[in-house]
Enzyme design. Structure first.
Site, PDB file in Angstrom:
ATOM      1  N   GLY A   1     -53.693 -61.327  29.173  1.00  0.00           N
ATOM      2  CA  GLY A   1     -53.549 -60.420  28.038  1.00  0.00           C
ATOM      3  C   GLY A   1     -54.495 -60.800  26.926  1.00  0.00           C
ATOM      4  O   GLY A   1     -55.046 -61.903  26.881  1.00  0.00           O
ATOM      5  N   THR A   2     -54.695 -59.860  26.026  1.00  0.00           N
ATOM      6  CA  THR A   2     -55.565 -60.077  24.873  1.00  0.00           C
ATOM      7  C   THR A   2     -54.807 -59.685  23.620  1.00  0.00           C
ATOM      8  O   THR A   2     -54.211 -58.612  23.555  1.00  0.00           O
ATOM      9  CB  THR A   2     -56.843 -59.236  24.986  1.00  0.00           C
ATOM     10  OG1 THR A   2     -57.506 -59.561  26.214  1.00  0.00           O
ATOM     11  CG2 THR A   2     -57.781 -59.518  23.818  1.00  0.00           C
ATOM     12  N   GLY A   3     -54.814 -60.578  22.640  1.00  0.00           N
ATOM     13  CA  GLY A   3     -54.106 -60.300  21.392  1.00  0.00           C
ATOM     14  C   GLY A   3     -54.959 -60.612  20.195  1.00  0.00           C
ATOM     15  O   GLY A   3     -56.159 -60.921  20.307  1.00  0.00           O
TER      16      GLY A   3
ATOM     17  N   SER B   1     -54.868 -63.141  18.282  1.00  0.00           N
ATOM     18  CA  SER B   1     -55.290 -64.530  18.141  1.00  0.00           C
ATOM     19  C   SER B   1     -56.231 -64.984  19.244  1.00  0.00           C
ATOM     20  O   SER B   1     -56.747 -66.098  19.187  1.00  0.00           O
ATOM     21  CB  SER B   1     -54.056 -65.443  18.121  1.00  0.00           C
ATOM     22  OG  SER B   1     -53.269 -65.219  19.266  1.00  0.00           O
ATOM     23  N   GLY B   2     -56.447 -64.163  20.258  1.00  0.00           N
ATOM     24  CA  GLY B   2     -57.351 -64.564  21.319  1.00  0.00           C
ATOM     25  C   GLY B   2     -56.919 -64.034  22.667  1.00  0.00           C
ATOM     26  O   GLY B   2     -56.081 -63.140  22.768  1.00  0.00           O
ATOM     27  N   VAL B   3     -57.498 -64.615  23.709  1.00  0.00           N
ATOM     28  CA  VAL B   3     -57.255 -64.162  25.078  1.00  0.00           C
ATOM     29  C   VAL B   3     -56.347 -65.165  25.781  1.00  0.00           C
ATOM     30  O   VAL B   3     -56.471 -66.373  25.582  1.00  0.00           O
ATOM     31  CB  VAL B   3     -58.581 -64.017  25.853  1.00  0.00           C
ATOM     32  CG1 VAL B   3     -58.334 -63.483  27.261  1.00  0.00           C
ATOM     33  CG2 VAL B   3     -59.535 -63.098  25.099  1.00  0.00           C
ATOM     34  N   VAL B   4     -55.441 -64.661  26.632  1.00  0.00           N
ATOM     35  CA  VAL B   4     -54.526 -65.512  27.388  1.00  0.00           C
ATOM     36  C   VAL B   4     -54.935 -65.484  28.857  1.00  0.00           C
ATOM     37  O   VAL B   4     -55.130 -64.412  29.436  1.00  0.00           O
ATOM     38  CB  VAL B   4     -53.067 -65.041  27.243  1.00  0.00           C
ATOM     39  CG1 VAL B   4     -52.133 -65.965  28.017  1.00  0.00           C
ATOM     40  CG2 VAL B   4     -52.664 -64.978  25.786  1.00  0.00           C
TER      41      VAL B   4
ATOM     42  N   ASP C   1     -45.463 -60.412  13.737  1.00  0.00           N
ATOM     43  CA  ASP C   1     -46.051 -59.452  14.680  1.00  0.00           C
ATOM     44  C   ASP C   1     -45.126 -59.236  15.875  1.00  0.00           C
ATOM     45  O   ASP C   1     -45.540 -59.328  17.030  1.00  0.00           O
ATOM     46  CB  ASP C   1     -47.423 -59.947  15.147  1.00  0.00           C
ATOM     47  CG  ASP C   1     -48.239 -58.834  15.837  1.00  0.00           C
ATOM     48  OD1 ASP C   1     -47.891 -57.651  15.665  1.00  0.00           O
ATOM     49  OD2 ASP C   1     -49.202 -59.161  16.546  1.00  0.00           O
TER      50      ASP C   1
END
EC number: 2.7.11.1
Length: 811
Positions: free
Chosen positions: A528-530, A532-535, A645
């Site tokens: 996933g991408t949020g 704060s960055g990419v997971v 969030d």
């Protein structure tokens, strides 16, 4: 020729009439039953009930003499024969082998085993015939029609409509669902006129203090389950005390029973007779009322283990009206099939010969969320802080649990066995249980002091050698020691930069960048991408091949570089069932990565908004889990964390669909313009609280607002904003839900969801809670503690005002 055609029809009619007549015939003297073969039971005229032999748990070598619901697939047992045990007052169930015979002969009913020995009889004579009635009552009658004996007068664990329990009778719970021995609870109609529920010591039968009573001493008369489905206790003056308060459904459409279950709860059940006539009802027994409402809270005795076994704790699933017994961390059931026996540690008990330092290196105090053992105290301290409370327990070999109350600065120590354990949303204290520390974990009580002692030991040893050796050796030793000191100081500084001290539990592990690069296969699989960055998905190279989720923080604000370690420490100190656990981190050069436990069932966003709607009970479980996770972040962890969030993408689901909040504690680390594109606020469109747009302070109530939106999405299985709906009024879910609530048409929100319609009262409660969370004015929103209480049904919910009613006054 015509008469030949008519003959078969006449024969069929005669056969039908004969069978109907046989169904109404009395069971005459000389009739008998055997466990195997077609002649193993006597059926009531309607075939609703049967009396006879029933295999115990499908075991063809052991049979129970019982009465059961004959038209229900699982043949639910409502009565079973019992006999005294070796002349004692307590009784045991009558179970026999194939080859046994039950015979009505010589004016009596007698059951004999294959050897011809009598194992049971109802102790009556001059019996003329028997009847299995459509009420579920099996009767023995004299030749004059007078009742000699009936199963209704000798109840086991269940009562049925038209059954009456007189003074001196009792219901005994089973030990297990498939073990018909007397269990751990009794419901007694006492001779003093009081209706009382007792815990029962197994196997002695000793009764502990009651956990419920009608308080009708000298006034009570009998317990009645009447023909309309009401259960009440009659008073001598003619008045009634309602025992259950459920709205009674049609006796014609439902089977009814009330059972003292194995967990000590008296439940009234219904089962649809015709599933086609009642399509919204599941084809199973459904509890429509319970007594007491919370068995975990009701039982608290100075002697005995409580609702569950010793060292375990009791929890209620409000969605299913069921009770569960669980073991705490690092404990396991003594007997998985007989959980009432309690739990035992799965580690070696603490040796009382250990010194304090060794004890702190070998054992830790792990927090347990919303669990308490209110008794078993043997020591109390005041005033005291939590760190000292932890230390006093971990260094005391008798201490199993420490409880700290922040408000009063009080610490209690508890020892084995722990009793009356319960899980409750209203536990106001911090409960810590002693567990073994992993071998590679530093002490929770500052590893610095023990390391300093270790350094001192080597300094003393070095000094002794220094004075007892030659000048050359002394010179070499001094050189080595100076070099060692330099390395030690350098190493300590690096450690202080890379790992802050942790005083509340096992610290997150420090990973190197290369370790995480290897674990993720070069950061290949994106989860996933949020903001704060990419997971990325990864797998540790440990003995278990642990799956992990690695968040690569790419847009850390410059001033947050120093805050990163502080925030990691804060996140690492959070331990809760409904929070994604931080396993470790990387703080190498410019790289900032967080390593979390992997959630196999993905995000709530994917789970909830797929083509197939999740079951209502599962959605309820998720809602309660998210609420409890937020409650912990806001009020129960050492440092309050505001998520900022909350949205379905940040709620993950584990193997058992337990909801876990992710991305908490990161708000301080991100630039304000990185949490939502093209805005100066934190959060995600559709879930953002109104105060983000106003010049007012941000509090934990922003998370409460977001939770309100998520709760409505869980109820309705749709997103807050859907532009493609046919009815324009349904475009924005929060507005539509408010309109439906005001009009009394909550059912429109869950149209087509039979399970939710069946639980419409709970749907209405959840919608009301959501509307309170969505209030425009932050002060009008409840705290997450109040939210969890309202969701659990622990407090009344006042009618929520229109969420937008404050807009005009604020304009």
């Amino acid at each position: 020729m015509a008469h030949l055609l008519f003959l078969p029809i006449l024969q069929l009619l005669l056969l039908y009439c004969t069978k109907s007549a046989q169904a109404q015939l009395n069971i005459s003297i000389g009739s008998s039953l055997t466990p195997q073969g077609v002649n193993n039971s006597w059926i009531s005229p309607s075939a609703d009930f049967a009396f006879g032999f029933l295999a115990v748990d499908g075991n063809s070598s052991s049979y129970l003499l019982a009465v059961w619901f004959n038209k229900i697939a699982d043949k639910t047992v409502v009565w079973y024969a019992r006999t005294s045990s070796n002349g004692k007052d307590d009784t045991i169930p009558v179970q026999v082998q194939s080859g046994s015979v039950l015979k009505l002969a010589d004016g009596a009913l007698s059951l004999r085993d294959p050897s011809g020995n009598e194992v049971w009889n109802p102790q009556v004579t001059d019996v003329g015939y028997a009847r299995m009635l459509d009420t579920g009552n099996f009767r023995l009658l004299g030749t004059d029609g007078a009742t000699k004996w009936e199963s209704f007068g000798d109840p086991s664990d269940t009562i049925l409509p038209t059954q009456v329990l007189s003074l001196g009778t009792a219901l005994h719970s089973r030990l297990l669902a498939t073990d018909y021995s007397n269990g751990r609870f009794q419901l007694k109609v006492q001779r003093d006129g009081n209706l009382v529920m007792y815990p029962d010591a197994v196997p002695s039968g000793y009764l502990y203090d009651p956990y419920w009573a009608s308080n009708t001493v000298d006034n009570g008369s009998q317990l009645v389950f009447n023909e309309t489905g009401r259960i009440y206790f009659t008073i001598i003056n003619g008045s009634q005390v309602n025992i259950t308060s459920a709205g009674v459904d049609s006796m014609g459409d439902f089977f009814h029973r009330a059972t003292l279950d194995t967990d000590g709860v008296f439940r009234q059940y219904v089962y649809p007779k015709n599933i086609h006539a009642r399509p919204l009802w599941p084809e199973q027994w459904t509890a429509v009322d319970v007594l007491p409402e919370n068995i975990c809270q009701s039982i608290q005795t100075m002697v005995g283990s409580g609702a569950c076994g010793f060292n375990s704790y009791c929890t209620i699933d409000g969605t299913k009206n069921t009770t569960s017994c669980l073991c705490p961390q690092n404990y396991k059931f003594i007997d998985d099939k007989r959980k009432y026996k309690g739990c035992r540690p799965d580690f070696e008990p603490q040796n009382c010969d250990l010194d304090e330092t060794t004890a702190m290196l070998q054992y830790d105090m792990a927090p347990i969320d919303r669990v308490d053992w209110p008794l078993s105290d043997y020591e109390q301290y005041n005033p005291i802080d939590q760190t000292e409370c932890r230390r006093l327990c971990v260094t005391d070999c008798f201490c199993a649990v420490a409880v700290f109350d922040k408000a009063s600065s009080t610490c209690w120590k508890k020892r084995f066995p722990l009793s009356n354990g319960k899980m409750d949303v209203n536990v106001p204290r911090t409960v810590l249980i002693k567990v073994p520390r992993s071998t590679n974990s530093p002490s929770v009580f500052s590893s610095g002091s023990s390391k300093w002692k270790e350094d001192q030991k080597y300094w003393i040893l070095g000094s002794s050698l220094l004075f007892g050796s030659s000048v050359l050796v002394n010179f070499l030793l001094i050189s080595v020691m100076l070099f060692g000191t330099y390395c030690s100081i350098t190493s300590r500084k690096k450690t202080q930069l890379s790992q802050p001290s942790n005083n509340s539990g096992l610290p997150p592990k420090i990973f190197t960048y290369s370790e995480l690069e290897k674990a993720t296969g070069g950061f290949q699989e994106v989860l996933g991408t949020g903001a704060s960055g990419v997971v990325y998905k990864g797998q540790l190279q440990d003995e278990f091949g642990t799956n992990i989720a690695v968040k690569k923080i790419e847009k850390l604000q410059q001033e947050a570089q120093k805050e990163f370690l502080v925030e990691v420490q804060t996140i690492g100190q959070t331990f809760h069932r409904n929070l994604v656990r931080l396993l470790g981190f990387c703080n190498e050069g410019t790289e900032r990565l967080l390593v979390y436990e992997f959630m196999s069932n993905g995000s709530l966003n994917t789970f909830l908004f797929s083509d197939t709607h999740p079951h209502w009970s599962l959605r309820v479980q998720v809602a309660l889990g998210v609420a409890r996770g937020l409650l912990y972040l806001h009020e129960e962890c050492n440092k309050q964390i505001i998520h900022c969030d909350m949205k379905p993408q940040n709620i993950l689901l584990d193997d058992n669909f337990v909801a876990k909040i992710s991305d908490f504690g990161l708000a301080k680390l991100l630039p304000v313009n990185q949490t939502q594109t093209n805005t100066g606020i934190r959060g995600t469109r559709g879930y953002v609280a109104p105060e983000w747009f106003k010049n007012i302070g941000i509090t934990s109530k922003v998370d409460v607002y977001s939770f309100g939106v998520i709760l409505l999405e869980l109820v309705c299985c749709r997103k807050n904003v859907e532009l493609e709906v046919l009815d324009e009024e349904q475009t924005i879910l929060t507005y539509w839900a408010n309109d439906c609530y005001k009009c009394g048409r909550i059912d429109l929100l869950v149209a087509g969801d039979d399970e939710a319609i069946f639980n419409i009262k709970k749907v209405e409660r959840f919608v009301a809670v959501a509307l309170w969370c969505l209030q425009e004015e932050p002060s009008m929103r409840p705290t997450m503690l109040k939210v969890t209480q309202m969701l659990d049904g622990a407090v009344q919910i006042p009618t929520p005002p229109d969420p937008s009613s404050y807009i005009s006054s604020l304009a």
